[in-house]
Write a protein that holds these residues in place. Structure first.
Motif, PDB file in Angstrom:
ATOM      1  N   PRO A  25       8.882  23.257  67.495  1.00 38.48           N
ATOM      2  CA  PRO A  25      10.008  22.194  67.764  1.00 38.48           C
ATOM      3  C   PRO A  25      10.924  22.577  68.796  1.00 38.48           C
ATOM      4  CG  PRO A  25       9.716  23.076  65.462  1.00 38.48           C
ATOM      5  CD  PRO A  25       9.110  23.877  66.404  1.00 38.48           C
ATOM      6  N   GLU A  26      11.462  21.422  68.982  1.00 41.31           N
ATOM      7  CA  GLU A  26      12.548  21.386  70.571  1.00 41.31           C
ATOM      8  C   GLU A  26      13.586  22.537  70.395  1.00 41.31           C
ATOM      9  OE1 GLU A  26      15.695  21.307  72.981  1.00 41.31           O
ATOM     10  OE2 GLU A  26      15.711  20.264  71.040  1.00 41.31           O
ATOM     11  N   SER A  27      14.184  22.635  69.047  1.00 34.64           N
ATOM     12  CA  SER A  27      15.215  23.506  69.130  1.00 34.64           C
ATOM     13  C   SER A  27      14.717  24.937  69.129  1.00 34.64           C
ATOM     14  CB  SER A  27      16.060  23.106  67.821  1.00 34.64           C
ATOM     15  OG  SER A  27      15.141  23.128  66.686  1.00 34.64           O
ATOM     16  N   LEU A  47       7.550  29.363  59.937  1.00 36.00           N
ATOM     17  CA  LEU A  47       7.169  29.842  58.607  1.00 36.00           C
ATOM     18  C   LEU A  47       6.704  28.484  57.981  1.00 36.00           C
ATOM     19  CD1 LEU A  47      10.420  31.300  57.436  1.00 36.00           C
ATOM     20  CD2 LEU A  47       8.442  32.389  57.787  1.00 36.00           C
ATOM     21  N   PRO A  48       5.627  28.511  57.135  1.00 34.35           N
ATOM     22  CA  PRO A  48       4.818  27.366  56.586  1.00 34.35           C
ATOM     23  C   PRO A  48       5.870  26.703  55.653  1.00 34.35           C
ATOM     24  CG  PRO A  48       3.915  29.356  55.686  1.00 34.35           C
ATOM     25  CD  PRO A  48       4.867  29.880  56.680  1.00 34.35           C
ATOM     26  N   ALA A 151      15.823  30.818  64.127  1.00 33.41           N
ATOM     27  CA  ALA A 151      15.473  30.568  65.562  1.00 33.41           C
ATOM     28  C   ALA A 151      15.587  28.975  65.888  1.00 33.41           C
ATOM     29  CB  ALA A 151      14.200  30.976  65.983  1.00 33.41           C
ATOM     30  N   GLY A 152      16.667  28.596  65.446  1.00 32.52           N
ATOM     31  CA  GLY A 152      17.053  26.997  65.862  1.00 32.52           C
ATOM     32  C   GLY A 152      16.640  26.073  64.987  1.00 32.52           C
ATOM     33  N   HIS A 153      15.710  26.367  63.881  1.00 26.92           N
ATOM     34  CA  HIS A 153      15.212  25.223  63.301  1.00 26.92           C
ATOM     35  C   HIS A 153      14.872  25.914  61.783  1.00 26.92           C
ATOM     36  CE1 HIS A 153      11.449  22.803  61.759  1.00 26.92           C
ATOM     37  NE2 HIS A 153      12.102  22.080  62.450  1.00 26.92           N
ATOM     38  N   PRO A 154      14.951  25.239  60.732  1.00 25.11           N
ATOM     39  CA  PRO A 154      14.890  25.704  59.472  1.00 25.11           C
ATOM     40  C   PRO A 154      13.460  26.312  59.041  1.00 25.11           C
ATOM     41  CG  PRO A 154      15.902  23.557  59.163  1.00 25.11           C
ATOM     42  CD  PRO A 154      15.414  23.784  60.617  1.00 25.11           C
ATOM     43  N   HIS A 155      12.589  26.117  59.754  1.00 20.76           N
ATOM     44  CA  HIS A 155      11.106  26.855  59.781  1.00 20.76           C
ATOM     45  C   HIS A 155      10.935  28.021  60.658  1.00 20.76           C
ATOM     46  CE1 HIS A 155       9.188  24.215  56.690  1.00 20.76           C
ATOM     47  NE2 HIS A 155      10.179  23.403  57.230  1.00 20.76           N
TER      48      HIS A 155
END
Length: 180
Positions: A25-27, A47-48, A151-155
């Motif tokens: 993802p971009e973030s 992460l899944p 790393a910028g995203h919840p996953h």
């Protein structure tokens, strides 16, 4: 930096390690590129399931909750500055201890978090913020060999040592944990 994902050897169920950088993802891609620019060689791992909580992230990574370097953002009351505490996932942050170091603070809402960091709650990375925060690192993280940070995203997460966290952020180490 390779697009292969670094995973600890003791991880029972490793997240998919074949995702290329441009599939992030971009973030998370922004964080991966920033880490690369900083010379950090370990890539961003997706992460899944969500890693919004320390327990969820630890479960997905097969590590202890203490190894999750969670980012807690506060709003300093006197000047509205963002205050970022990177704490062990096993600890609750003691707001009084933080206030003794940086001045009175209050919890930040989701809008403040997004505006000041550029990240959504659950994905706040220790680096790459829109507004440079006042930062503190939980001293308990220094007892561990390996950490995982958002790393910028919840996953999205990345692996680093406590020494790398200090080097990447330049933040002082402090006692910030709520003790019983």
């Amino acid at each position: 930096m390779s697009d292969e994902h670094f995973l600890p050897s003791n991880m029972p169920e490793a997240p998919d390690a074949s995702e290329p950088l441009d599939a992030l993802p971009e973030s998370a891609r922004r964080v991966a590129l920033l880490l690369r620019e900083c010379g950090h060689e370990k890539p961003v791992v997706m992460l899944p399931q969500t890693g919004k909580t320390s327990a969820e992230a630890a479960l997905g990574l097969g590590c202890s909750v203490a190894q999750i370097a969670k980012s807690i953002l506060f709003r300093r009351r006197d000047d509205d500055a963002p205050v970022l505490v990177i704490a062990s996932g096993a600890n609750r942050v003691d707001e009084d201890k933080v206030a003794q170091r940086v001045g009175p603070v209050a919890r930040a809402d989701a809008k403040f978090v997004r505006e000041k960091t550029g990240y959504a709650i659950g994905g706040v990375c220790p680096i790459g913020h829109v507004t440079a925060p006042v930062m503190l690192i939980d001293e308990d993280l220094l007892q561990l060999d390996s950490l995982w940070a958002a790393a910028g995203h919840p996953h999205a997460v990345f692996n680093l040592s406590p020494e790398e966290l200090i080097a990447l952020t330049g933040a002082p180490v402090a006692d910030v944990a709520l003790r019983a």
